[in-house]
Design an enzyme around this catalytic site. Structure first.
Site, PDB file in Angstrom:
ATOM      1  N   LYS A  82     -10.918  -3.024  -3.425  1.00 19.08           N
ATOM      2  CA  LYS A  82     -11.869  -1.936  -3.618  1.00 19.08           C
ATOM      3  C   LYS A  82     -11.156  -0.611  -3.801  1.00 19.08           C
ATOM      4  O   LYS A  82     -11.708   0.313  -4.358  1.00 19.08           O
ATOM      5  CB  LYS A  82     -12.904  -1.900  -2.495  1.00 19.08           C
ATOM      6  CG  LYS A  82     -12.392  -1.711  -1.099  1.00 19.08           C
ATOM      7  CD  LYS A  82     -13.580  -1.568  -0.138  1.00 19.08           C
ATOM      8  CE  LYS A  82     -13.666  -2.685   0.871  1.00 19.08           C
ATOM      9  NZ  LYS A  82     -12.556  -2.725   1.824  1.00 19.08           N
ATOM     10  N   LYS A  85       0.821  -1.220   0.000  1.00 18.10           N
ATOM     11  CA  LYS A  85       0.000   0.000   0.000  1.00 18.10           C
ATOM     12  C   LYS A  85       0.848   1.260   0.000  1.00 18.10           C
ATOM     13  O   LYS A  85       0.453   2.266  -0.583  1.00 18.10           O
ATOM     14  CB  LYS A  85      -0.949   0.001   1.201  1.00 18.10           C
ATOM     15  CG  LYS A  85      -2.062  -1.016   1.055  1.00 18.10           C
ATOM     16  CD  LYS A  85      -3.251  -0.706   1.921  1.00 18.10           C
ATOM     17  CE  LYS A  85      -4.410  -1.601   1.490  1.00 18.10           C
ATOM     18  NZ  LYS A  85      -5.618  -1.399   2.249  1.00 18.10           N
ATOM     19  N   LYS A 113      -4.107  -8.742  -6.361  1.00 17.70           N
ATOM     20  CA  LYS A 113      -5.424  -9.121  -5.846  1.00 17.70           C
ATOM     21  C   LYS A 113      -6.466  -8.051  -6.202  1.00 17.70           C
ATOM     22  O   LYS A 113      -6.121  -6.878  -6.348  1.00 17.70           O
ATOM     23  CB  LYS A 113      -5.347  -9.387  -4.334  1.00 17.70           C
ATOM     24  CG  LYS A 113      -5.775  -8.258  -3.479  1.00 17.70           C
ATOM     25  CD  LYS A 113      -5.843  -8.620  -2.020  1.00 17.70           C
ATOM     26  CE  LYS A 113      -6.215  -7.375  -1.232  1.00 17.70           C
ATOM     27  NZ  LYS A 113      -7.581  -6.899  -1.435  1.00 17.70           N
TER      28      LYS A 113
HETATM   29  P1  ATP Z   1      -8.564  -2.086   0.373  1.00 21.19           P
HETATM   30  O1  ATP Z   1      -8.115  -2.053  -1.059  1.00 21.19           O
HETATM   31  O2  ATP Z   1      -9.023  -0.757   0.877  1.00 21.19           O
HETATM   32  O3  ATP Z   1      -7.539  -2.729   1.298  1.00 21.19           O
HETATM   33  P2  ATP Z   1      -9.935  -4.589   0.161  1.00 21.19           P
HETATM   34  O4  ATP Z   1     -10.743  -4.873  -1.050  1.00 21.19           O
HETATM   35  O5  ATP Z   1      -8.590  -5.225   0.269  1.00 21.19           O
HETATM   36  O6  ATP Z   1      -9.857  -3.010   0.381  1.00 21.19           O
HETATM   37  P3  ATP Z   1     -10.469  -5.026   2.978  1.00 21.19           P
HETATM   38  O7  ATP Z   1     -11.480  -4.207   3.679  1.00 21.19           O
HETATM   39  O8  ATP Z   1      -9.039  -4.670   3.161  1.00 21.19           O
HETATM   40  O9  ATP Z   1     -10.832  -5.036   1.410  1.00 21.19           O
HETATM   41  O10 ATP Z   1     -10.677  -6.549   3.366  1.00 21.19           O
HETATM   42  C1  ATP Z   1     -11.932  -7.064   3.819  1.00 21.19           C
HETATM   43  C2  ATP Z   1     -11.946  -8.575   3.720  1.00 21.19           C
HETATM   44  O11 ATP Z   1     -11.997  -8.988   2.353  1.00 21.19           O
HETATM   45  C3  ATP Z   1     -10.720  -9.261   4.332  1.00 21.19           C
HETATM   46  O12 ATP Z   1     -11.140 -10.448   4.971  1.00 21.19           O
HETATM   47  C4  ATP Z   1      -9.883  -9.601   3.128  1.00 21.19           C
HETATM   48  O13 ATP Z   1      -9.029 -10.702   3.349  1.00 21.19           O
HETATM   49  C5  ATP Z   1     -10.965  -9.926   2.106  1.00 21.19           C
HETATM   50  N1  ATP Z   1     -10.483  -9.689   0.747  1.00 21.19           N
HETATM   51  C6  ATP Z   1     -10.069  -8.503   0.241  1.00 21.19           C
HETATM   52  N2  ATP Z   1      -9.721  -8.635  -1.042  1.00 21.19           N
HETATM   53  C7  ATP Z   1      -9.900  -9.949  -1.350  1.00 21.19           C
HETATM   54  C8  ATP Z   1      -9.707 -10.717  -2.535  1.00 21.19           C
HETATM   55  N3  ATP Z   1      -9.256 -10.135  -3.638  1.00 21.19           N
HETATM   56  N4  ATP Z   1     -10.003 -12.042  -2.502  1.00 21.19           N
HETATM   57  C9  ATP Z   1     -10.476 -12.627  -1.366  1.00 21.19           C
HETATM   58  N5  ATP Z   1     -10.671 -11.957  -0.218  1.00 21.19           N
HETATM   59  C10 ATP Z   1     -10.392 -10.637  -0.202  1.00 21.19           C
HETATM   60 MG    MG Z   2      -7.358  -4.769   1.942  1.00 18.34          MG
END
Ligand code: ATP
Ligand code: MG
Length: 343
Positions: free
Chosen positions: A209, A123, A206
């Site tokens: 969002k 990040k 990965k």
């Molecule tokens: P950000 O980009 O702001 O970090 P994010 O999409 O990674 O957002 P988080 O809020 O950090 O989402 O994570 C919330 C949950 O979703 C966590 O349990 C994380 O492991 C899961 N998660 C996030 N991205 C993935 C993915 N690509 N595949 C499977 N699980 C995911």
């Molecule tokens: Mg995340």
């Protein structure tokens, strides 16, 4: 909960997990987290789910968008099947014990441990000197989120495995430093066909969002045409699908789409490939798009309906925060007592 998951018998099974209101929910969040949260709730284990706004603000958030994303996330939890009457649903900032416990853990975690965290490196990117101190300390706050409730199991995506290991290191060090067995050694629960959903544009990254490219992800609120178009344009290779998982080993983009299909259909990858092996992507992609629309559109419809009643959402978050505090306050007080903090 997978068999073979072991917890100290002294701790009652309790599930905690969080999602950041750092944007809209993605298919990765749904398959890696939300869909599986419903499983633990439905198995009757006490489950606590948190909109982790303090984590979101480790990078700058537009105030209006943060409020909206928090409410939309709450709507996403409910629309996916989390029942606020059975699970505790709240936002982190309304329970100050998280931030208080995080300070305790900032003083337990070692710099060397924190410097190894790959999420910070990803990040912060090349400009780590300019990242916030909060982004660096993020995993200690996450340990606090979990250990404030003595949670024994945390369902997460694969990307959070390292943070769960750090949580166990923090619990172990605290217990050792004070000669107690106060914090449990929490187990990560990383299960299913889509524990790491990858970007639709780059099979080595990965799906997130917060990714600047909207084409990299499927949002829970995307309409049917958008979902179909994003899947049609998803990066793939020119070969047909193999009929066995081994044939996808060096094909990350193809593997990703098959994993997504399997997770949405509640099938194993082997079952999916037995059906679609030999098909070209031109045939498989529309099948995947139809399945994604079929599974996601009832959820996005319900989210939109709930978003028309923001006061109701705020009331749910307030009630959930009261319930969460009833658990977290005595655990923080006991932590302070162990440390000799006068209160
Ligand atoms: P950000 O980009 O702001 O970090 P994010 O999409 O990674 O957002 P988080 O809020 O950090 O989402 O994570 C919330 C949950 O979703 C966590 O349990 C994380 O492991 C899961 N998660 C996030 N991205 C993935 C993915 N690509 N595949 C499977 N699980 C995911
Ligand atoms: Mg995340």
């Amino acid at each position: 909960m997978s068999e073979g998951v072991q917890t100290s018998p002294a701790f009652t099974p309790r599930v905690f997990s969080g999602i950041q209101p750092s944007g809209g929910l993605t298919l990765g969040n749904y398959l890696g987290a939300l869909k599986r949260f419903v499983d633990s709730q439905d198995r009757g284990i006490q489950s606590i789910y948190c909109m982790v706004d303090l984590h979101a603000t480790t990078v700058w958030q537009d105030p209006e968008k943060l409020s909206r994303a928090t409410r939309e996330l709450c709507a996403g939890f409910i629309a996916s099947g989390i029942d606020p009457a059975r699970s505790i649903l709240f936002n982190q900032s309304q329970v100050p014990e998280h931030a208080q416990m995080a300070w305790v853990f900032n003083c337990v975690a070692r710099m060397g441990w924190m410097k190894r965290m790959t999420q910070f490196k990803d990040k912060a990117g090349k400009n780590a000197e300019n990242a916030s101190l909060g982004l660096f300390a993020y995993p200690a706050l996450m340990a606090a989120d979990i250990l404030c409730y003595h949670a024994t199991h945390v369902p997460v995506g694969e990307d959070q495995k390292q943070h769960l290991e750090l949580t166990r290191d923090i619990a172990t060090k605290f217990n050792h430093d004070y000669g107690v067995e106060f914090f449990p050694l929490t187990e990560p629960v990383i299960e299913g066909a889509a524990t790491r959903v990858m970007s639709l544009r780059d099979g080595s990254k990965k799906m997130s969002k917060s990714d600047p490219s909207d084409m990299s992800r499927i949002n829970m609120t995307d309409d049917a045409d958008t979902i179909a178009s994003k899947i049609r344009k998803a990066r793939t290779d020119p070969d047909a699908l193999s009929s066995e998982a081994k044939g996808l080993e060096d094909r990350p983009e193809a593997r990703n789409l098959v994993n997504i299909y399997a997770a949405l259909a509640d099938m194993t990858v082997a079952q999916v490939l037995a059906d679609v092996g030999g098909k070209q992507f031109s045939e498989f992609k529309p099948m995947l798009a139809d399945l994604a629309v079929e599974k996601l559109s009832p959820i996005s419809g319900e989210m939109a309906r709930l978003m028309e009643q923001p006061d109701e959402i705020d009331a749910i978050l307030r009630r959930g925060s009261d319930q969460a505090r009833a658990i977290a306050t005595p655990i923080l007080e006991q932590t302070y007592d162990i440390m000799g903090i006068v209160r």
